[in-house]
Design an enzyme around this catalytic site. Structure first.
Site, mmCIF file in Angstrom:
data_model
loop_
_atom_site.group_PDB
_atom_site.id
_atom_site.type_symbol
_atom_site.label_atom_id
_atom_site.label_comp_id
_atom_site.label_asym_id
_atom_site.label_seq_id
_atom_site.Cartn_x
_atom_site.Cartn_y
_atom_site.Cartn_z
ATOM 1 N N SER A 102 0.810 6.750 2.457
ATOM 2 C CA SER A 102 1.535 7.525 3.504
ATOM 3 C C SER A 102 2.747 8.330 2.659
ATOM 4 C CB SER A 102 1.860 7.117 4.837
ATOM 5 O OG SER A 102 0.981 6.573 5.546
ATOM 6 N N GLU A 127 -4.511 10.181 18.235
ATOM 7 C CA GLU A 127 -5.292 11.434 18.415
ATOM 8 C C GLU A 127 -6.048 11.682 17.202
ATOM 9 O OE1 GLU A 127 -1.836 10.740 18.482
ATOM 10 O OE2 GLU A 127 -1.552 11.453 20.900
ATOM 11 N N GLU A 184 -11.139 -1.876 6.480
ATOM 12 C CA GLU A 184 -9.709 -2.617 7.031
ATOM 13 C C GLU A 184 -10.177 -2.436 8.344
ATOM 14 O OE1 GLU A 184 -6.512 -0.286 6.919
ATOM 15 O OE2 GLU A 184 -5.119 -1.922 7.411
ATOM 16 N N GLN A 244 0.771 -1.115 0.110
ATOM 17 C CA GLN A 244 0.108 -0.006 -0.052
ATOM 18 C C GLN A 244 0.860 1.124 -0.041
ATOM 19 O OE1 GLN A 244 -3.326 0.379 2.836
ATOM 20 N NE2 GLN A 244 -2.202 2.314 3.570
ATOM 21 N N GLY A 245 0.854 2.209 -1.053
ATOM 22 C CA GLY A 245 1.377 3.295 -1.096
ATOM 23 C C GLY A 245 0.407 4.384 -0.798
#
Lengths: 323, 374, 323, 374
Positions: free
Chosen positions: D126, D358, D241, D123-124
């Site tokens: 971030s 957060e 997910e 998975q790309g």
């Protein structure tokens, strides 16, 4: 697998929510707290079938108990439940006298079978016909109201008067192997009340955080407030789930029931206390005033946390199952 | 690094200790009026000894003492369970404000009756809509001849019903930026336009009041520090209050700690022992923070960030301490006792009153650490 | 009354800060952590006079120790201090072998006076001339390096190698009533190192919170981050104060010294650990990478927290003084 | 309210349990290559049984099983300490995304090799500058004939070095509002423009990678869900997910809990017992949250807020659990052991990876409680 209330349970919940809201709006709760007189609706409660713990099922009992906490209802129903769970044959109205003066253990007593001694923090002693008394060795006795002397005590939670009760002997020994289950069901009912408190107070806080403005923005836009509200929600929902699981287990999964009940009481006690303390912080000064409702919930949460075993005591029960 | 007292300080401490032993008025009576009279008498006794305004300049009736001597006084008073002085807000805020920002006439008029407790002072800063956001306050003061006419509402006004003077922050300029249009007044409480209503708290006591102000008049000579300059006047005195307060608060925590230790003495419960020890350690951290604050005030003249840290930490500690005291009661915690129930409930406000913990964290983040404003 | 460093103490602090920054920039610390070779500067350290604990005073020692933590200096100085405090006549370089294999008490040992047994987590065993060994009954012995066998262990903190040391008898019994003071001084030195770690990591986090932008603003503008930073600052400053108090008390106020030292070690252990964990949260993913420096500080903080008595152990010492 | 399994579900559980007992491959070998091969073999074995894509429709090679059966599988696998499947991102995210948003051609091309682990997925999403603020990502994709040319950098790319396909989120429209200009691509990793660098973590392992993309080409037919619609595609799969993950995570916490219980069995230390019990209770709360999530997904079709709550709570629990395991080691906690040191360090990232705590609190505050945006 359906971790949600059934339609029947929802109906009980709706009825309880509506009936309690009509009989015990918070202004009325406040009056009763100040002037006494918690007992006006008992006949109606009997008619609703709520005291009938044998018929009700523990999940249904927990559903009603949650609504009692949500409404902060000043009814002695929980005391009657407790008595009836320990003493299924009880007639009239009951309450439980569990805690020795100066004693600390939530489920143990050093009162001798002669039943001479004093019990503290006895709820509903003013209206009970029968006292179910905890004595040493985990024994229980039924004592008629005529055989005891009752003194009002200063209850932290003004919506639920407590009494000091002096026993001078004379009681019928109760029998059976149901005390463990009864005691855990009582703890779950108390936990469910705490859940109701936690949910109501979370709602109040979220609403206030949307309305109250400081520095030109609703305070709920500040993470110090919004994250506190999220934490309240987590704990209130978490407590509700674990209470429902415990209630279900008491009816359907005896192997898990006791650890579930102790988990429920430990977690819900802490959750209600934490939620109320955070709510005070979210509300600021106004929440600290007598005229605001928050302190009534806070006091119920604190009192409930110390009734029927506090979080520390119940955690030790959980530890004992694993370790 | 030297935590010992100088010979002069030791002598002051010994004198003070002996004096307290001779003059301690005993246990404070219950009830608002009786308690007030008791504290007023105590203050007068101290004032006769010259110690009511310990750090005030001698020219204004004070003892011109150092901050260290003030700290010694707080610790000795706490240790001896001496009562508080009645006019605490006049002594710690009103007087110092007049000394720092007042005119000669104001000094001559106001200071002596503060010390003698002949005129009590209260503080009219907070408003219902302006809790943490003090600069947004709405109470208006409009010039009418030689007096300002004031309309508005104040809240959390301690001792209002005993007070002659109110340190009032009110808006004199609606066009200026929020905190630039405020003026610091001394308002006479004994007039028709001022109505006081007690504000009952969750403890059942009415320690605070609401103030409804409708057309109250304040002569222009009762402006302190200049018109529209009230924010600066108020903030500098708040800073001083917080720094001085830190010492008084930590001294009181030590007393509560030793009371709790007496009750828990000999307990074998490791959970209770751990919680107690953590509170004792944090109380020490609080005390050292106050020492550090004292040192930096004495060196730099201005109180550092320790005041904000101390207030924040104090609230945490006092809440943890009273919670522990409740928890060890077991089932009896459902009942009201003579000591801890009240303190437990009262402590719930510690993280709100005099600056919420959230605001104090903002202050530390922004002014001490230089982080951007939220 | 002056709760601040004296000019002389400040001078020691400045010297330490500058010298350590020049010898141990963090890139160099990282190299040493990976390749070993912590010992290159020992002669200079001796010249600076730091190992001379008898001369130095505990406040001065704490000042240097704080800088060791701040720089994350990979020097075995702390081990040498510990040995010298217990064994003032020690010649050459020393270290301490305190903890029995499988043992849990921080200051007690079941090793017999025959000194046959294994000690774990011994620092600086590769360079020490003399091992000060803790045996049963609180006794201490000096054992020459020639009499022991040393195995490298896997240290959590890669900047400070640890060893497993096998003793096969042969040691000189140490004598005196100074062990209590020595042991508390060692705890204070460790606490001071933790203070240095906490202060450095607080600074790193505050700087990062000013620079790093998310959603168009520096993350330090969010209270979730800024309040976390404020908490770090409170704990780091609080820990520093209590450590300096304890150090001062060890030199000047024996009545308060032991409770002060235990307070210092308990509070500073927690502070450093809390600060590093919060720092990881402030830094986000980047702080979790090997190439970022944060993990080196985190590992020092964790290891230090478990050396010379953890926070729980020291809190119990404090409780024992009050209760 | 019914926490029992139906007869069919019980049968599935029993079948599964028996199958695992017969096919359990034993302890996972150490080392990246060996561990990868081990997990791939395990996935192939499962796929042969039809269970790799348990909840995928049968038309695409799945078993068409219910969410409850999926939950049963997670719990049984965890209880049996079965290995993970190699192609976890393809199975839980890539495949479901293609099934939900892909074209028929994409389904025909991509799904089978995911199940068979012949083609691994990573998975790309971030980027270094876009951690929590995913919508701000900068990797650019520019149309050039029948392909997009991609330039940029990605980070935290699990399994990149084993992967054939990368679910890539890249900016196709610089003028649109931040999250409107993104497109979801399937990028072939086996090309020159893609460079993979391992990213070593504080544990010393390189579980993740950095991806440097310089002129990589993606044919237009590898756009999923339409150009500039990538945000929506990514978010819906992230939600799914998170909901599915909650179940897998809680099952693994139960395993860790029982391992820790084995180590602590018989301990008399009340502090340790309290901490352990609290973790056990919270682990149960997490499990029930997952049950609740399952129930509401099954009733409403869409996962509720439980996914965010679960991820947040899981991080808290796993950190508390591994911290307790460290703390009970006493002085030996200074040393690296074979189990808990790694887990303790690894757990530090739990409150960051896959959505920081957060951000999850923001989501709960804004989307569940309706509080205003920070």
């Amino acid at each position: 697998m359906n971790f949600d209330l059934t339609e029947d349970q929802r109906e009980i919940q709706r009825t309880a929510r509506e009936w309690l809201a009509s009989r015990y709006p918070i202004a009325r709760v406040r009056e009763i707290a100040l002037d006494g007189g918690s007992d006006a609706t008992w006949d109606e409660i009997v008619e609703l079938g709520w005291p009938d713990v044998a018929e009700l099922g523990i999940v249904e009992l927990a559903v009603v108990a949650e609504e009692l906490g949500y409404a902060l209802a000043p009814t002695p129903l929980a005391a009657d439940w407790a008595a009836r769970l320990l003493h299924p044959g009880l007639e009239g109205r009951g309450t439980v006298a569990m805690w020795d003066e100066g004693g600390n253990a939530p489920d143990a007593s050093t009162m001798p079978a002669s039943l001479v001694g004093t019990k503290i923090a006895v709820p509903a002693a003013d209206v009970a016909d029968t006292f179910v008394v905890t004595a040493d060795g985990g024994r229980h006795f039924a004592v008629p109201a005529s055989a005891v002397s009752v003194e009002p005590a200063r209850a932290l939670d003004p919506t639920r008067p407590l009494f000091t009760v002096r026993f001078d002997g004379g009681g019928e020994a109760l029998d059976g192997d149901h005390f463990g289950r009864a005691w855990h069901a009582i703890a779950v009912a108390a936990a469910a009340e705490s859940v109701g408190v936690a949910r109501r107070v979370t709602q109040m806080s979220v609403e206030y955080a949307k309305e109250r403005k400081q520095f030109g923005r609703p305070i709920g836009a500040y993470q110090a407030v919004s994250h506190a509200c999220a934490q309240m929600f987590l704990e209130a929902e978490g407590a509700r789930n674990v209470v429902l699981w415990a209630a279900w287990a008491l009816d359907h999964d005896p192997a898990a029931a006791f650890v579930a009940a102790s988990s429920a009481k430990a977690y819900a006690s802490d959750a209600a206390v934490n939620v109320c303390r955070s709510a005070l912080q979210v509300h600021g000064g106004i929440g600290f005033t007598w005229e605001h409702d928050l302190h009534l919930f806070l006091k119920r949460a604190e009192a409930n946390a110390h009734a029927f075993g506090d979080a520390t005591w119940h955690r030790e029960q959980v530890a004992a199952m694993y370790l | 690094m030297d935590l010992t007292l100088s010979p002069a300080e030791e002598e002051f401490r010994d004198t003070l200790r002996a004096w307290i032993a001779d003059n301690h008025p005993g246990k404070e009576p219950e009830g608002d009026e009786a308690s007030f009279a008791f504290r007023r008498d105590w203050q007068r006794k101290l004032n006769e000894r010259g110690w009511a305004g310990l750090t005030w300049p001698e020219a204004f009736g004070g003892a011109g003492a150092t901050q260290i001597e003030q700290a010694i006084l707080f610790e000795e008073f706490a240790a001896a369970r001496a009562p508080q002085m009645a006019n605490v807000l006049g002594l710690t805020m009103g007087g110092p404000t007049v000394i720092a920002h007042g005119t000669d006439e104001q000094k001559a008029r106001f200071l002596a009756p503060i010390l003698s407790a002949d005129e009590m002072w209260c503080q009219g800063f907070s408003e219902p809509e302006s809790g943490s956001d003090l600069a947004s306050l709405k109470t208006k003061a409009v010039l009418d001849g030689d007096a300002y006419v004031v309309t508005g509402q104040k809240v959390w006004t301690t001792y209002a019903h005993h007070s002659k003077w109110c340190m009032l922050l009110a808006r004199t300029n609606a066009d200026a930026p929020k905190h630039r249009g405020l003026t610091y007044f001394l308002m006479d409480m004994e007039q028709e336009g001022v109505e006081i209503r007690p504000l009952v708290q969750i403890t059942g006591e009415a320690e605070f009041n609401e103030l409804f102000i409708d057309g109250a008049r304040i002569p222009v000579e009762n402006v302190v520090g200049g018109v529209d300059n009230g924010w600066r006047v108020a903030i500098t005195t708040l800073m001083h209050e917080r720094a001085g307060l830190a010492f008084a608060l930590q001294a009181r925590v030590q007393v509560a700690l030793s009371e709790l230790a007496d009750e828990l003495k000999g307990t074998k419960d490791p959970l209770v022992r751990q919680r107690f020890a953590q509170i004792a350690i944090e109380a020490q951290v609080l005390r050292l923070l106050a020492y550090r604050g004292l040192t930096s005030t004495m060196k730099g003249g201005e109180p550092g960030p320790e005041g904000s840290l101390g207030k924040w930490l104090w609230a945490d500690i006092n809440q943890a301490l009273t919670t522990l005291a409740m928890d060890v009661k077991g089932p009896a915690a459902q009942l009201v006792d003579d000591t801890w129930t009240y303190r437990f409930l009262r402590a719930r406000a510690n993280s709100i009153e005099g600056g919420t913990t959230e605001i104090l964290k903002n202050i530390v983040a922004e002014r001490v650490l230089g982080l951007p404003r939220a």
